[in-house]
Design a protein around this motif. Structure first.
Motif, mmCIF file in Angstrom:
data_model
loop_
_atom_site.group_PDB
_atom_site.id
_atom_site.type_symbol
_atom_site.label_atom_id
_atom_site.label_comp_id
_atom_site.label_asym_id
_atom_site.label_seq_id
_atom_site.Cartn_x
_atom_site.Cartn_y
_atom_site.Cartn_z
ATOM 1 N N TRP A 97 79.891 47.564 -28.664
ATOM 2 C CA TRP A 97 81.261 47.286 -29.096
ATOM 3 C C TRP A 97 81.500 45.811 -29.401
ATOM 4 O O TRP A 97 82.451 45.454 -30.080
ATOM 5 C CB TRP A 97 82.248 47.724 -28.013
ATOM 6 C CG TRP A 97 82.249 49.210 -27.809
ATOM 7 C CD1 TRP A 97 81.587 49.912 -26.839
ATOM 8 C CD2 TRP A 97 82.915 50.186 -28.604
ATOM 9 N NE1 TRP A 97 81.788 51.254 -26.981
ATOM 10 C CE2 TRP A 97 82.621 51.470 -28.056
ATOM 11 C CE3 TRP A 97 83.742 50.129 -29.724
ATOM 12 C CZ2 TRP A 97 83.109 52.651 -28.586
ATOM 13 C CZ3 TRP A 97 84.229 51.307 -30.257
ATOM 14 C CH2 TRP A 97 83.921 52.554 -29.691
ATOM 15 N N GLU A 98 80.641 44.953 -28.884
ATOM 16 C CA GLU A 98 80.777 43.527 -29.136
ATOM 17 C C GLU A 98 79.387 42.937 -29.345
ATOM 18 O O GLU A 98 78.363 43.583 -29.073
ATOM 19 C CB GLU A 98 81.476 42.826 -27.975
ATOM 20 C CG GLU A 98 80.800 43.038 -26.637
ATOM 21 C CD GLU A 98 81.564 42.391 -25.501
ATOM 22 O OE1 GLU A 98 80.942 42.156 -24.442
ATOM 23 O OE2 GLU A 98 82.768 42.110 -25.671
ATOM 24 N N LYS A 99 79.340 41.694 -29.829
ATOM 25 C CA LYS A 99 78.078 41.081 -30.234
ATOM 26 C C LYS A 99 77.027 41.103 -29.133
ATOM 27 O O LYS A 99 75.892 41.537 -29.369
ATOM 28 C CB LYS A 99 78.340 39.639 -30.687
ATOM 29 C CG LYS A 99 77.072 38.887 -31.067
ATOM 30 C CD LYS A 99 77.382 37.465 -31.522
ATOM 31 C CE LYS A 99 76.100 36.695 -31.821
ATOM 32 N NZ LYS A 99 76.373 35.317 -32.290
ATOM 33 N N ALA A 100 77.370 40.647 -27.939
ATOM 34 C CA ALA A 100 76.395 40.561 -26.854
ATOM 35 C C ALA A 100 75.824 41.932 -26.512
ATOM 36 O O ALA A 100 74.619 42.093 -26.278
ATOM 37 C CB ALA A 100 77.031 39.930 -25.624
ATOM 38 N N GLN A 101 76.682 42.936 -26.507
ATOM 39 C CA GLN A 101 76.236 44.290 -26.180
ATOM 40 C C GLN A 101 75.343 44.853 -27.291
ATOM 41 O O GLN A 101 74.321 45.495 -27.010
ATOM 42 C CB GLN A 101 77.448 45.195 -25.961
ATOM 43 C CG GLN A 101 77.099 46.586 -25.433
ATOM 44 C CD GLN A 101 78.329 47.451 -25.253
ATOM 45 O OE1 GLN A 101 79.370 47.208 -25.865
ATOM 46 N NE2 GLN A 101 78.217 48.474 -24.405
ATOM 47 N N ILE A 102 75.721 44.621 -28.531
ATOM 48 C CA ILE A 102 74.920 45.092 -29.666
ATOM 49 C C ILE A 102 73.528 44.471 -29.631
ATOM 50 O O ILE A 102 72.513 45.163 -29.777
ATOM 51 C CB ILE A 102 75.619 44.763 -30.998
ATOM 52 C CG1 ILE A 102 76.891 45.585 -31.148
ATOM 53 C CG2 ILE A 102 74.686 45.016 -32.185
ATOM 54 C CD1 ILE A 102 77.738 45.179 -32.340
ATOM 55 N N LEU A 103 73.464 43.161 -29.402
ATOM 56 C CA LEU A 103 72.175 42.471 -29.364
ATOM 57 C C LEU A 103 71.320 42.945 -28.194
ATOM 58 O O LEU A 103 70.103 43.080 -28.314
ATOM 59 C CB LEU A 103 72.393 40.959 -29.286
ATOM 60 C CG LEU A 103 73.024 40.300 -30.523
ATOM 61 C CD1 LEU A 103 73.246 38.815 -30.277
ATOM 62 C CD2 LEU A 103 72.157 40.509 -31.752
ATOM 63 N N ALA A 104 71.953 43.215 -27.064
ATOM 64 C CA ALA A 104 71.212 43.691 -25.888
ATOM 65 C C ALA A 104 70.618 45.070 -26.142
ATOM 66 O O ALA A 104 69.462 45.342 -25.780
ATOM 67 C CB ALA A 104 72.129 43.722 -24.671
ATOM 68 N N ILE A 105 71.376 45.933 -26.773
ATOM 69 C CA ILE A 105 70.874 47.285 -27.064
ATOM 70 C C ILE A 105 69.732 47.221 -28.063
ATOM 71 O O ILE A 105 68.713 47.907 -27.920
ATOM 72 C CB ILE A 105 72.014 48.175 -27.598
ATOM 73 C CG1 ILE A 105 73.061 48.418 -26.506
ATOM 74 C CG2 ILE A 105 71.460 49.514 -28.094
ATOM 75 C CD1 ILE A 105 74.292 49.156 -27.001
ATOM 76 N N MET A 106 69.866 46.397 -29.093
ATOM 77 C CA MET A 106 68.809 46.280 -30.086
ATOM 78 C C MET A 106 67.524 45.718 -29.494
ATOM 79 O O MET A 106 66.427 46.067 -29.932
ATOM 80 C CB MET A 106 69.275 45.406 -31.257
ATOM 81 C CG MET A 106 70.226 46.096 -32.212
ATOM 82 S SD MET A 106 70.346 45.261 -33.819
ATOM 83 C CE MET A 106 71.193 43.756 -33.354
ATOM 84 N N LYS A 107 67.652 44.864 -28.493
ATOM 85 C CA LYS A 107 66.473 44.263 -27.882
ATOM 86 C C LYS A 107 65.741 45.235 -26.970
ATOM 87 O O LYS A 107 64.542 45.084 -26.718
ATOM 88 C CB LYS A 107 66.895 43.012 -27.089
ATOM 89 C CG LYS A 107 65.735 42.147 -26.633
ATOM 90 C CD LYS A 107 66.229 40.868 -25.993
ATOM 91 C CE LYS A 107 65.068 39.972 -25.595
ATOM 92 N NZ LYS A 107 65.544 38.711 -24.969
ATOM 93 N N ASP A 108 66.429 46.248 -26.486
ATOM 94 C CA ASP A 108 65.821 47.247 -25.598
ATOM 95 C C ASP A 108 64.752 48.021 -26.369
ATOM 96 O O ASP A 108 65.018 48.572 -27.436
ATOM 97 C CB ASP A 108 66.905 48.207 -25.090
ATOM 98 C CG ASP A 108 66.419 49.078 -23.945
ATOM 99 O OD1 ASP A 108 65.206 49.303 -23.827
ATOM 100 O OD2 ASP A 108 67.276 49.555 -23.171
ATOM 101 N N SER A 109 63.549 48.083 -25.822
ATOM 102 C CA SER A 109 62.444 48.756 -26.508
ATOM 103 C C SER A 109 62.589 50.272 -26.530
ATOM 104 O O SER A 109 61.954 50.953 -27.338
ATOM 105 C CB SER A 109 61.113 48.400 -25.843
ATOM 106 O OG SER A 109 61.111 48.800 -24.475
ATOM 107 N N ARG A 110 63.441 50.798 -25.673
ATOM 108 C CA ARG A 110 63.637 52.248 -25.647
ATOM 109 C C ARG A 110 64.546 52.668 -26.799
ATOM 110 O O ARG A 110 65.488 51.982 -27.142
ATOM 111 C CB ARG A 110 64.255 52.671 -24.311
ATOM 112 C CG ARG A 110 63.354 52.438 -23.107
ATOM 113 C CD ARG A 110 64.126 52.608 -21.813
ATOM 114 N NE ARG A 110 65.200 51.625 -21.683
ATOM 115 C CZ ARG A 110 66.019 51.542 -20.630
ATOM 116 N NH1 ARG A 110 65.870 52.398 -19.624
ATOM 117 N NH2 ARG A 110 66.962 50.619 -20.597
ATOM 118 N N ILE A 111 64.256 53.836 -27.372
ATOM 119 C CA ILE A 111 65.067 54.342 -28.468
ATOM 120 C C ILE A 111 66.134 55.281 -27.929
ATOM 121 O O ILE A 111 65.865 56.115 -27.064
ATOM 122 C CB ILE A 111 64.187 55.065 -29.512
ATOM 123 C CG1 ILE A 111 65.026 55.461 -30.737
ATOM 124 C CG2 ILE A 111 63.502 56.283 -28.915
ATOM 125 C CD1 ILE A 111 64.189 55.970 -31.901
#
Length: 250
Positions: A97-111
């Motif tokens: 929902w926000e930049k920090a959360q989006i970047l954290a999810i994208m960095k997670d290696s799990r799909i």
């Protein structure tokens, strides 16, 4: 100078594919940054190999299986590098929902579920698009699609800022110059010359619209791009290019 430029090309080839490069080619962030002008050239090579696989396998297999073989060859050559970026991007933008959360999810290696569904739909859509072409059109579509879509991703290096402090695209974070972008653009133009002008124009327009839409989304949601965003742009613009060609062929 030729040896230096060749090293830049091989640097891009090593970064984006599994293809072997000469042992004398060194590695540095500066060299990789300089190699951005050759991203479409890497796509040209990948597209040429995929087209060759299609032509050879279609001699002994139905066209649908030959298309699958061509797609599988490009996935193997690149290690699904761009497809991984697409699924990570959709996971991040779909679940954050926000930049920090989006970047954290994208960095997670799990799909996640968003990414898994998006990846399946993307591959299915690409397959469905390719089998709609006539046999002789498929090699040209693969060649141009892989090349132009890499150029589409390269344009983000000029128009947007890199938003991570580190990451797989960090060496590419310096904004590409107009001269380098011009070289990349000329490379992307070459396979388009093999297509009828109207088809090439419509395919390019569709790819450009997909790129502009994603660039606007990236800027609005996270203020720039990440490596996953580059991969997602390549994937989305390639599919959009095929759709543009199909509009003109129908």
């Amino acid at each position: 100078m030729f040896r230096r430029e060749l090293a830049y090309f091989f640097g891009a080839l090593r970064f984006f594919t599994r293809l072997p490069v000469p042992a004398w080619v060194g590695h540095s962030s500066e060299a990789l940054d300089r190699s951005t002008r050759y991203f479409p050239a890497v796509g040209l090579l990948v597209g040429a190999i995929a087209a060759l696989v299609f032509v050879l396998t279609s001699c002994v297999l139905p066209m649908t299986l030959a298309v699958l073989a061509a797609m599988a060859s490009s996935l193997y050559l690149t290690g699904a590098f761009h497809e991984d970026g697409w699924s990570d991007m959709v996971d991040g933008f779909g679940g954050g929902w926000e930049k920090a959360q989006i970047l954290a999810i994208m960095k997670d290696s799990r799909i996640g579920s968003f990414g898994a569904i998006a990846l399946v739909m993307l591959l299915l859509a690409r397959f469905c698009a390719l089998i709609e072409f006539e046999w002789q059109e498929i090699p040209l579509a693969l060649l141009a699609g892989h090349t132009l879509s890499r150029f589409a991703a390269t344009t983000l290096l000029r128009g947007l800022d890199y938003v991570r402090d580190e990451g797989k695209a960090k060496p590419l974070a310096t904004r590409i110059g107009w001269g380098e972008l011009g070289i990349a653009g000329l490379t992307a133009l070459l396979p388009l010359l093999l297509l009828p002008p109207l088809e090439a124009l419509l395919g390019g327009v569709f790819a450009a619209l997909a790129t502009l839409w994603l660039a606007r989304l990236f800027r609005r949601q996270i203020g720039g791009y990440t490596g996953d965003c580059l991969g997602a742009t390549q994937q989305c613009s390639e599919l959009a290019f095929y759709c543009g060609l199909l509009c003109s062929f129908s």
